[in-house]
Design an enzyme around this catalytic site. Sequence first.
Site, PDB file in Angstrom:
ATOM      1  N   GLU A 175      36.044 -78.939  -7.244  1.00 34.83           N
ATOM      2  CA  GLU A 175      37.172 -78.616  -7.881  1.00 34.83           C
ATOM      3  C   GLU A 175      36.730 -78.230  -9.270  1.00 34.83           C
ATOM      4  O   GLU A 175      37.165 -77.229  -9.896  1.00 34.83           O
ATOM      5  CB  GLU A 175      38.150 -79.816  -8.379  1.00 34.83           C
ATOM      6  CG  GLU A 175      38.966 -80.384  -6.979  1.00 34.83           C
ATOM      7  CD  GLU A 175      39.941 -79.272  -6.579  1.00 34.83           C
ATOM      8  OE1 GLU A 175      40.491 -78.514  -7.570  1.00 34.83           O
ATOM      9  OE2 GLU A 175      40.322 -79.105  -5.611  1.00 34.83           O
ATOM     10  N   THR A 197      35.840 -69.746 -10.777  1.00 32.85           N
ATOM     11  CA  THR A 197      34.542 -69.251 -10.001  1.00 32.85           C
ATOM     12  C   THR A 197      35.132 -69.094  -8.307  1.00 32.85           C
ATOM     13  O   THR A 197      35.728 -70.076  -8.089  1.00 32.85           O
ATOM     14  CB  THR A 197      33.374 -69.836 -10.001  1.00 32.85           C
ATOM     15  OG1 THR A 197      32.949 -70.311 -11.388  1.00 32.85           O
ATOM     16  CG2 THR A 197      32.110 -69.298  -9.400  1.00 32.85           C
ATOM     17  N   GLY A 233      28.510 -69.968 -15.306  1.00 33.20           N
ATOM     18  CA  GLY A 233      29.236 -69.780 -16.479  1.00 33.20           C
ATOM     19  C   GLY A 233      30.208 -70.859 -17.128  1.00 33.20           C
ATOM     20  O   GLY A 233      30.148 -71.789 -16.375  1.00 33.20           O
ATOM     21  N   SER A 279      35.394 -64.540 -21.463  1.00 36.31           N
ATOM     22  CA  SER A 279      36.864 -64.576 -21.092  1.00 36.31           C
ATOM     23  C   SER A 279      37.499 -63.685 -22.426  1.00 36.31           C
ATOM     24  O   SER A 279      38.661 -63.005 -22.075  1.00 36.31           O
ATOM     25  CB  SER A 279      37.337 -65.762 -20.883  1.00 36.31           C
ATOM     26  OG  SER A 279      37.004 -66.805 -21.763  1.00 36.31           O
TER      27      SER A 279
END
Length: 374
Positions: free
Chosen positions: A56, A62, A100, A320
């Site tokens: 999760e 991703t 990431g 982001s």
Amino acid sequence: MIEQKKQVRDSAGIYDTLPSFAVESLRRSLLAWYAENKRDLPWRRTRDPYAIWVSEIMLQQTQVKTVIPYYERWLATLPTVKTLAIAQQQDVLKLWQGLGYYARARNLHQAAQVVVAQHGGTFPQTLETAMQLPGIGRTTAGGILSAAFNLPVAILDGNVKRVLARLVALPVPPKRAIAQLWQISEWLLDREQSRDFNQALMDLGATLCTPANPSCFRCPWQPMCQAYQQGIQTEIPMTESRAPIPHKRIGVAVIWDGQGNILIDRRKQSGLLGGMWEFPGGKLEPGETVEECIRREIREELGIEIEVGDRLISVDHTYSHFRVTLEVHHCKHLSGEPQAIECDEIRWVTLEEIEQFPFPAANVRIIEALRSGK
Ligand code: SF4
């Protein structure tokens, strides 16, 4: 059922389009579709809350196909919550390298320590307690509790927001109707089969109700989907117009000591990429050349003097909320003993040793350039 619908309508003020008989039909049709079409994913072959929790967290930002090899490697290396709790942070970050959003790995590590210290190594089984763990928000908690224990807890990840927004033809961007979307997700949840229902909802969003060109002709919810009925499925979810993301130019130094060693530093724990290793450097000031920037940054960050030499590579990377261009130069150490002034640790390493340290993706490109002898 009638009372639940009334709550949604009252608080949202935007939703009154699903007929009251629809809930049972939506549940039944979705579960029947899932029984035939569910994706075979490694974390669906287990009921181990730790393994499901790891999946999760990895899936938060991703895609599934990227996550699978990381998930398998993670569980082969850290098979239980106890092994994660006692692992070194550097080993945890190294396992995460390339996925990431490294705060996810740091939080997972910390949360494992809390589960071991405060919950006897067992994942908590209430929404409130699960949400107190670092890195676990409401939808992640719902995903874990429903998948591991079949507890009736709703989810609302990005895919589910899109599906529900289309189902009710939400007339505003989802982030302006989060409370209402949560209510719809709870209202629809099959409380006896919450594990399958939530997984089915995720699969519907991932495989049919995709962002572009949803496959409505194959969708079990098509007869009740308000966006489809109105022919506006590609216009929903509505989006806010976004400002362009800022761009930063960063001067980066590959500092050589003259004996084949390179200076690397470990970023402070707080902030973006906390705990990861990098090549030192910093942002160009207005009017500054890349060479001037690198010399200044290295003096400020490490307290040493360097000579800035040839350009090694230029690396573009998008995060982001901003994008960066790393202007990377070979540099020669001239004088001064390096100090960890604006980082947690510094090391001189060879190109062979560098492999042991966790680096973010943009820095991995620098290492590849060094290896290829540029
Ligand atoms: S009918 Fe189309 S828009 Fe509606 S839920 Fe199904 S795939 Fe999504």
